[in-house]
Design an enzyme around this catalytic site. Structure first.
Site, PDB file in Angstrom:
ATOM      1  N   TYR A 117       0.833  -1.215   0.000  1.00 29.08           N
ATOM      2  CA  TYR A 117       0.000   0.000   0.000  1.00 29.08           C
ATOM      3  C   TYR A 117       0.873   1.273   0.000  1.00 29.08           C
ATOM      4  O   TYR A 117       0.337   2.377   0.081  1.00 29.08           O
ATOM      5  CB  TYR A 117      -0.866   0.056   1.267  1.00 29.08           C
ATOM      6  N   HIS A 176     -19.614 -10.494  -4.870  1.00 28.41           N
ATOM      7  CA  HIS A 176     -18.251 -10.177  -4.425  1.00 28.41           C
ATOM      8  C   HIS A 176     -17.214 -10.802  -5.364  1.00 28.41           C
ATOM      9  O   HIS A 176     -16.306 -10.128  -5.859  1.00 28.41           O
ATOM     10  CB  HIS A 176     -18.046 -10.680  -2.989  1.00 28.41           C
ATOM     11  N   GLU A 177     -17.358 -12.087  -5.629  1.00 29.82           N
ATOM     12  CA  GLU A 177     -16.368 -12.771  -6.473  1.00 29.82           C
ATOM     13  C   GLU A 177     -16.394 -12.239  -7.906  1.00 29.82           C
ATOM     14  O   GLU A 177     -15.348 -12.082  -8.535  1.00 29.82           O
ATOM     15  CB  GLU A 177     -16.585 -14.292  -6.448  1.00 29.82           C
ATOM     16  N   GLU A 211     -11.058  -5.870  -3.224  1.00 29.76           N
ATOM     17  CA  GLU A 211     -12.085  -6.489  -2.376  1.00 29.76           C
ATOM     18  C   GLU A 211     -13.378  -5.682  -2.357  1.00 29.76           C
ATOM     19  O   GLU A 211     -14.453  -6.214  -2.100  1.00 29.76           O
ATOM     20  CB  GLU A 211     -11.574  -6.639  -0.929  1.00 29.76           C
ATOM     21  N   HIS A 257      -7.949 -17.153   6.068  1.00 27.23           N
ATOM     22  CA  HIS A 257      -6.903 -16.178   5.728  1.00 27.23           C
ATOM     23  C   HIS A 257      -5.672 -16.270   6.624  1.00 27.23           C
ATOM     24  O   HIS A 257      -4.572 -15.928   6.204  1.00 27.23           O
ATOM     25  CB  HIS A 257      -7.485 -14.763   5.797  1.00 27.23           C
TER      26      HIS A 257
HETATM   27  O1  X8Z Z   1     -12.663 -13.892   1.993  1.00 25.33           O
HETATM   28  C1  X8Z Z   1     -13.576 -13.224   1.553  1.00 25.33           C
HETATM   29  C2  X8Z Z   1     -14.045 -13.439   0.118  1.00 25.33           C
HETATM   30  C3  X8Z Z   1     -12.981 -13.999  -0.742  1.00 25.33           C
HETATM   31  S1  X8Z Z   1     -11.920 -12.844  -1.370  1.00 25.33           S
HETATM   32  C4  X8Z Z   1     -15.197 -14.418   0.101  1.00 25.33           C
HETATM   33  N1  X8Z Z   1     -14.234 -12.335   2.351  1.00 25.33           N
HETATM   34  C5  X8Z Z   1     -13.844 -12.117   3.745  1.00 25.33           C
HETATM   35  C6  X8Z Z   1     -14.120 -13.324   4.623  1.00 25.33           C
HETATM   36  O2  X8Z Z   1     -14.841 -14.227   4.183  1.00 25.33           O
HETATM   37  O3  X8Z Z   1     -13.629 -13.362   5.745  1.00 25.33           O
HETATM   38  C7  X8Z Z   1     -15.309 -11.452   1.935  1.00 25.33           C
HETATM   39  C8  X8Z Z   1     -15.692 -10.692   3.154  1.00 25.33           C
HETATM   40  C9  X8Z Z   1     -14.648 -10.932   4.197  1.00 25.33           C
HETATM   41 ZN    ZN Z   2     -12.549 -11.089  -2.260  1.00 24.88          ZN
END
Ligand code: X8Z
Ligand code: ZN
Length: 598
Positions: free
Chosen positions: A211, A362-363, A392, A493
């Site tokens: 960033y 979102h995707e 995002e 994540h």
């Molecule tokens: O991971 C995601 C997406 C994939 S890029 C589905 N999101 C975060 C999560 O699930 O923790 C979207 C909102 C927050």
């Molecule tokens: Zn995403």
């Protein structure tokens, strides 16, 4: 005088020739680099795609392919020769074009996660990454000895009133973390050591540097955003404690027990409330999963985006695996730009409900970002978002817009003019969009900062996790969780998108900045009741941002398009009417969160 003038002229001419030579040398280097890069990138993506869409217990071939392709990609991008060349060219920045500088910087940024000087570490990291992913998504969740999918666990947490059943589902969802703890500890070390070989202090600092910010700056921005939304979050927290206690027939707890909430991590609470007149789950169930994806595409197309290529449908993995399949797939939604050209795919487990409706939008936001910046003005090395948060934000913004009443009416999903409770609709949105802030900018960011930059010892992983959950979210575990658990590792994540979760909370504030701009200046509609459908103007506004990829600084892009710096102001303005409503609902109720978390 003359002599000087002559010399000056010579210098200028000489310099010009030098400049021209340098510029074309750099172009030549970039062209050769890009050609090889594209090939290796595509091969690595393909191996990863296979490993994520077909997870077979003990499948050594898939992990071998990932290691091979990942190894070749890493060896090239992290090669001493490429690092040296890019560094050398960057010493003469003043003679280069802005786009050349950005590409050379992108090469160095990519190199830092795979430096050739520590090639054994890099190989080990690729292997460990693949093993962690297979352990996470190959995990067999079980309730009463029966295998269950994460979609099924989510459904229980969303709908069940039975606390015993909820507790079992929540506990089950955390079991996966136990076997991931060793792998996580190992990965933290490997990730840190690889970037340290190129002088980054730690992996968190490295990820933030994308960033153009320091670790301290990012932490400060995140804390500021949490503080900005805290008064609203505090009201939501109080509201949730009282409402859920009454729903479950319990006394009101000081902190929210994790298994009371309709999400495995307590990061989105919207399923807590229903808006009369808009029962999206029921409507979508009738429509079916395929319709969801097609409809989301149609929304983008109505605004002037291209239809998705047929290959998207042929090659994506969009739905849950058939019952009885003898393999698993990654159950977390994602979007892939396989070759940085036309091959775009998504990996989802779409089921016809409101959560997947949002996720599909979102995707597709990622997919449309890929498609827009795949154009001749954006060299492949800069085919990324203005920053990761922009990437995002787009699809979440479209998801928000696709839930608003005028849009649903226009589409015929609800009856024109049907009575709905607008405050409930706003509350439902806040239960996702506001609630994600202390989670994203607080818990996840602070935890990963401790993990990577502050050497959090492994015997404090769970303790730290729950300290942060309590402090930022006001959530506590159903019962004591010792260090035999690793609840953080149950979150995708933490394992495979490390040290970048602030992307989601930043994306939330950015999306409100863009949304309020579109509503106010382009559509001239109430931001809480918009209908983007068919608006080529709104489409052009978004496409202009997306089509630039990473060729411009994100702060400039933000300023040029909205006239603003990044801030939570737009989001707070959007939710303004809710504050009074919540205060009224919470009258006589006790707040147990402090006036500020920090
Ligand atoms: O991971 C995601 C997406 C994939 S890029 C589905 N999101 C975060 C999560 O699930 O923790 C979207 C909102 C927050
Ligand atoms: Zn995403």
């Amino acid at each position: 005088m003359k002599k000087i003038a002559f010399l000056l002229l010579m210098a200028t001419v000489g310099c010009k020739t030098n400049t021209e030579t340098k510029v074309s040398q750099v172009d030549q280097f970039l062209n050769t680099y890009t050609e090889r890069y594209l090939k290796l990138y595509a091969e690595y993506s393909e191996a990863e795609w296979e490993a994520n869409t077909k997870i077979i217990d003990g499948d050594t071939l898939a992990s071998h392919k990932v290691s091979q392709a990942g190894g070749a990609y890493a060896a090239f991008t992290g090669s001493a020769e490429n690092i040296e060349q890019a560094t050398k060219f960057l010493q003469d920045k003043e003679v280069l074009t802005a786009i050349q500088i950005k590409q050379l910087e992108a090469i160095l940024y990519g190199a830092a996660s795979n430096p050739g000087t520590v090639s054994d570490l890099v190989k080990e990291k690729i292997k460990a990454d693949a093993a962690q992913n297979a352990a996470l998504f190959g995990y067999d969740f079980q309730i009463d000895g029966e295998s269950v999918s994460t979609n099924e666990i989510d459904e229980i947490l969303k709908t069940s009133d039975n606390l015993d059943e909820r507790l079992i589902a929540w506990n089950t969802s955390k079991e996966v973390g136990i076997g991931l703890k060793d792998g996580l500890e190992n990965l933290v070390g490997l990730r840190n050591q690889t970037v340290q070989a190129l002088e980054y202090e730690d992996y968190f600092t490295y990820q933030v540097s994308d960033y153009g910010m320091t670790r301290a700056e990012m932490l400060e921005l995140c804390e500021q955003l949490v503080k900005d939304i805290w008064p609203l979050y505090r009201e939501l927290h109080t509201y949730a404690r009282y409402e859920l206690a009454s729903k479950y027939g319990q006394s009101v707890p000081d902190m929210l027990p994790a298994h009371w909430l309709p999400n495995r991590w307590g990061q989105s609470w919207s399923a807590m409330v229903e808006v009369e007149g808009i029962d999206l789950d029921a409507i979508l169930e009738e429509k079916g999963s395929e319709w969801l994806v097609k409809q989301a595409e149609q929304f983008y197309v109505s605004m002037g985006f291209e239809p998705l290529p047929q290959s998207f449908y042929d090659k994506s993995s969009l739905y849950p695996l058939p019952e009885g399949a003898d393999y698993k797939k990654n159950n977390h939604a994602s979007a892939w730009h396989m070759d940085l050209q036309q091959d775009v795919r998504s990996l989802m487990s779409v089921t016809p409900n409101a959560r997947w409706y949002e996720t599909t939008h979102h995707e597709l936001g990622h997919i449309y970002y890929y498609m827009e910046y795949t154009n001749p003005n954006v060299p492949p090395l800069l085919r990324g978002g203005a920053n990761r948060a922009f990437h995002e934000g787009v699809g979440s913004q479209m998801g928000l817009a696709a839930m608003q009443k005028p849009f649903l009416e226009g589409l015929g999903l609800i009856e024109e003019g049907v009575e709905t409770d607008e405050m409930q609709a706003l509350l439902k949105e806040a239960l996702d969009m506001v609630v994600v802030m202390p989670w994203g900018s607080g818990v996840m960011t602070q935890f990963e900062n401790s993990l990577y930059a502050e050497a959090l010892p492994r015997d404090l992983y769970n303790q730290k996790w729950w300290e942060l959950k309590k402090k930022y979210q006001g959530i506590v575990p159903p019962s004591e969780r010792g260090e035999e658990y690793c609840d953080a590792a149950s979150k995708t994540h933490i394992n495979n998108d490390p040290a970048q979760y602030y992307d989601y909370s930043l994306s939330t504030v950015i999306l409100f900045q863009l949304h309020n701009h579109i509503a106010g200046n382009i559509l001239k509609q109430d931001p809480r009741a918009t209908n983007y459908y068919g608006s080529k103007k709104a489409g052009a506004f978004l496409r202009n941002i997306l089509s630039k990829g990473a060729t411009e600084d994100w702060r400039k892009l933000m300023k040029d398009n909205t006239g603003e710096e990044i801030s939570a102001k737009a989001m707070l303005k959007y939710f303004e009417p809710l504050m009074g409503y919540l205060q009224q609902q919470n009258q006589g109720r006790e707040h147990t969160l402090g006036e500020m978390p920090i």
